[in-house]
Design a protein around this motif. Sequence first.
Motif, PDB file in Angstrom:
ATOM      1  N   GLY A 182       0.819  -1.209   0.000  1.00  0.00           N
ATOM      2  CA  GLY A 182       0.000   0.000   0.000  1.00  0.00           C
ATOM      3  C   GLY A 182       0.853   1.259   0.000  1.00  0.00           C
ATOM      4  N   PRO A 183       1.744   1.425   0.998  1.00  0.00           N
ATOM      5  CA  PRO A 183       2.654   2.580   0.980  1.00  0.00           C
ATOM      6  C   PRO A 183       3.540   2.603  -0.259  1.00  0.00           C
ATOM      7  N   ALA A 184       3.949   1.417  -0.724  1.00  0.00           N
ATOM      8  CA  ALA A 184       4.796   1.365  -1.925  1.00  0.00           C
ATOM      9  C   ALA A 184       4.049   1.910  -3.135  1.00  0.00           C
ATOM     10  N   MET A 185       2.750   1.611  -3.236  1.00  0.00           N
ATOM     11  CA  MET A 185       1.953   2.135  -4.352  1.00  0.00           C
ATOM     12  C   MET A 185       1.895   3.659  -4.295  1.00  0.00           C
ATOM     13  N   ASP A 186       1.699   4.205  -3.103  1.00  0.00           N
ATOM     14  CA  ASP A 186       1.657   5.666  -2.957  1.00  0.00           C
ATOM     15  C   ASP A 186       2.982   6.294  -3.390  1.00  0.00           C
ATOM     16  N   ASP A 187       4.084   5.660  -2.990  1.00  0.00           N
ATOM     17  CA  ASP A 187       5.400   6.211  -3.333  1.00  0.00           C
ATOM     18  C   ASP A 187       5.718   6.048  -4.815  1.00  0.00           C
ATOM     19  N   ILE A 188       5.229   4.973  -5.423  1.00  0.00           N
ATOM     20  CA  ILE A 188       5.404   4.793  -6.873  1.00  0.00           C
ATOM     21  C   ILE A 188       4.743   5.958  -7.614  1.00  0.00           C
ATOM     22  N   LEU A 189       3.562   6.339  -7.180  1.00  0.00           N
ATOM     23  CA  LEU A 189       2.849   7.447  -7.827  1.00  0.00           C
ATOM     24  C   LEU A 189       3.590   8.770  -7.619  1.00  0.00           C
ATOM     25  N   LYS A 190       4.189   8.948  -6.431  1.00  0.00           N
ATOM     26  CA  LYS A 190       4.989  10.158  -6.180  1.00  0.00           C
ATOM     27  C   LYS A 190       6.222  10.190  -7.079  1.00  0.00           C
ATOM     28  N   LEU A 191       6.878   9.031  -7.223  1.00  0.00           N
ATOM     29  CA  LEU A 191       8.044   8.954  -8.104  1.00  0.00           C
ATOM     30  C   LEU A 191       7.667   9.284  -9.540  1.00  0.00           C
ATOM     31  N   TRP A 216      10.469  -1.629 -11.145  1.00  0.00           N
ATOM     32  CA  TRP A 216      10.235  -1.669  -9.695  1.00  0.00           C
ATOM     33  C   TRP A 216       8.747  -1.829  -9.395  1.00  0.00           C
ATOM     34  N   SER A 217       7.924  -1.189 -10.218  1.00  0.00           N
ATOM     35  CA  SER A 217       6.484  -1.213  -9.953  1.00  0.00           C
ATOM     36  C   SER A 217       5.875  -2.601 -10.142  1.00  0.00           C
ATOM     37  N   LEU A 218       6.558  -3.497 -10.841  1.00  0.00           N
ATOM     38  CA  LEU A 218       6.031  -4.850 -11.023  1.00  0.00           C
ATOM     39  C   LEU A 218       5.798  -5.531  -9.673  1.00  0.00           C
ATOM     40  N   PHE A 219       6.702  -5.292  -8.718  1.00  0.00           N
ATOM     41  CA  PHE A 219       6.533  -5.881  -7.385  1.00  0.00           C
ATOM     42  C   PHE A 219       5.225  -5.424  -6.750  1.00  0.00           C
ATOM     43  N   VAL A 220       4.877  -4.166  -6.996  1.00  0.00           N
ATOM     44  CA  VAL A 220       3.693  -3.579  -6.370  1.00  0.00           C
ATOM     45  C   VAL A 220       2.429  -3.941  -7.129  1.00  0.00           C
ATOM     46  N   LEU A 228      -3.385  -4.221 -11.373  1.00  0.00           N
ATOM     47  CA  LEU A 228      -3.433  -4.441 -12.817  1.00  0.00           C
ATOM     48  C   LEU A 228      -3.921  -3.199 -13.553  1.00  0.00           C
ATOM     49  N   ASN A 229      -4.901  -2.527 -12.980  1.00  0.00           N
ATOM     50  CA  ASN A 229      -5.361  -1.265 -13.580  1.00  0.00           C
ATOM     51  C   ASN A 229      -4.245  -0.232 -13.575  1.00  0.00           C
ATOM     52  N   ALA A 230      -3.524  -0.157 -12.451  1.00  0.00           N
ATOM     53  CA  ALA A 230      -2.429   0.812 -12.342  1.00  0.00           C
ATOM     54  C   ALA A 230      -1.321   0.495 -13.337  1.00  0.00           C
ATOM     55  N   LEU A 231      -1.036  -0.790 -13.531  1.00  0.00           N
ATOM     56  CA  LEU A 231      -0.007  -1.185 -14.506  1.00  0.00           C
ATOM     57  C   LEU A 231      -0.403  -0.759 -15.916  1.00  0.00           C
ATOM     58  N   ILE A 232      -1.641  -1.035 -16.282  1.00  0.00           N
ATOM     59  CA  ILE A 232      -2.108  -0.674 -17.625  1.00  0.00           C
ATOM     60  C   ILE A 232      -2.066   0.845 -17.810  1.00  0.00           C
ATOM     61  N   ASP A 233      -2.536   1.583 -16.792  1.00  0.00           N
ATOM     62  CA  ASP A 233      -2.535   3.051 -16.884  1.00  0.00           C
ATOM     63  C   ASP A 233      -1.126   3.591 -17.078  1.00  0.00           C
ATOM     64  N   LEU A 234      -0.150   3.024 -16.345  1.00  0.00           N
ATOM     65  CA  LEU A 234       1.232   3.511 -16.435  1.00  0.00           C
ATOM     66  C   LEU A 234       1.875   3.103 -17.753  1.00  0.00           C
ATOM     67  N   LEU A 252       6.483  -6.013 -22.266  1.00  0.00           N
ATOM     68  CA  LEU A 252       5.233  -6.285 -22.979  1.00  0.00           C
ATOM     69  C   LEU A 252       4.581  -7.567 -22.464  1.00  0.00           C
ATOM     70  N   ARG A 253       5.391  -8.500 -21.939  1.00  0.00           N
ATOM     71  CA  ARG A 253       4.803  -9.720 -21.357  1.00  0.00           C
ATOM     72  C   ARG A 253       3.854  -9.358 -20.220  1.00  0.00           C
ATOM     73  N   TYR A 254       4.283  -8.461 -19.341  1.00  0.00           N
ATOM     74  CA  TYR A 254       3.491  -8.108 -18.163  1.00  0.00           C
ATOM     75  C   TYR A 254       2.289  -7.251 -18.539  1.00  0.00           C
TER      76      TYR A 254
END
Length: 424
Positions: A182-191, A216-220, A228-234, A252-254
Amino acid sequence: MATQYDLTPVIAKHLDRHLVFPLLEFLGGRGLYDAADIEAAKLALIEKTNMVDYAVDIYQQLNQTDEVPEALVARRSDVVSRLKNLEAAVRPITDFLSNEENVKLLKQDKTQNQAFLQKEFNIGPEQVDALYHFAKWNFECGNYSAAAEYLYHYRTLSTNPERTVSSLWGKVAADILLQEFGPAMDDILKLKEMIDVDTFAPVAKQLQQKAWLMHWSLFVFFNHENGLNALIDLFMQDRYLTAIQLTSQHLLRYLAVAVIVNKRRRNVLADLKRVISQEAYEYSDPVTEFVRCLFVECDFDGAQEQLAKCEEVLDGDFFLVAAKDAFMEAARQFLFENYCRIHQAISICSLSEKLGMDEEATEKWIVNLVRNARLNAKIDSKAGTVVMQNQTLGAYEQLLERARGMGLRTLDLSNAVFGAIRAA
């Protein structure tokens, strides 16, 4: 075959060395490589960190000995000595931060905080810089919880922009290793916001930063409820998709797995088909080839062949192993839907072969799938066929289909305008 499509060596180049450990642990558990090779790879990584005790354990296990190399003994002494020196240097600021009442006195303005700390507690820029080094040293020692806490406080106090960004990368890595997604997702968005705003950085640096963020975001993303929505959006944003095409085609695999599994994001399927088709000369694996065969070439036999390989590939992928069943189910559904749309009558026996299932299971699966897919079809159990009826989209359905994705494109446009305003 699993080792042929193993992306660990490629992905590791874009990760902090500490983030590579979970990948090596996974490979060791899967038995894809010789156990001694995995342990040797771990030791090579650990020797570059401060986790000396862990290095000793692996060295003794790898060499079947109780002896400890002199180099590791000396290294442990250096690590402990340096840690004590750093602890002494940061004691004033750690004592301040350990008191919640003190922390509440801090304001949003970092310059104002520095003046306040200097005046009231005799804490200057030197102690703040020492906090950064202390946090980094704890991270290198494998004390990720302390590192995450100190890096968080450093970011609230530091006025050094480069180290502020660096500390955020460290915070993300620590949260990932603590499985605090959860915190990692917030920090990914800040980055991401920091990277997107830095439009005047050299192009090579911008591409590198975007590639690092996506890896790095793959872990999150694969451990978060909305990942999955966040991955597609990014990944689907133009600048990040360009970075994938230029530096990280294997991602592209992910992206393909996220789109196939996420039924609500079929609106991006056209873009996925396009980019996979464009990059097929540069990168391909059974997952991307399944997408290309089915959606670009309409090659059902080729798609069936690639789908059979996908299960083993996903089973050997650290990030995708948990999504294997969902992907196989969704991929079979796509294969079925597309096959049905161009055939009037289909043999259940033929379908069972293409889907890799027995006939009885295939028939039950099709009954549920026809309902969910809203296909106008009937099953003739006596003849053993699925009979398709003519179906066309009404005006309302066509409008909905064309309207899908407009929200995401509008968001991309607004972000681009906002970034241009910030840059100006």
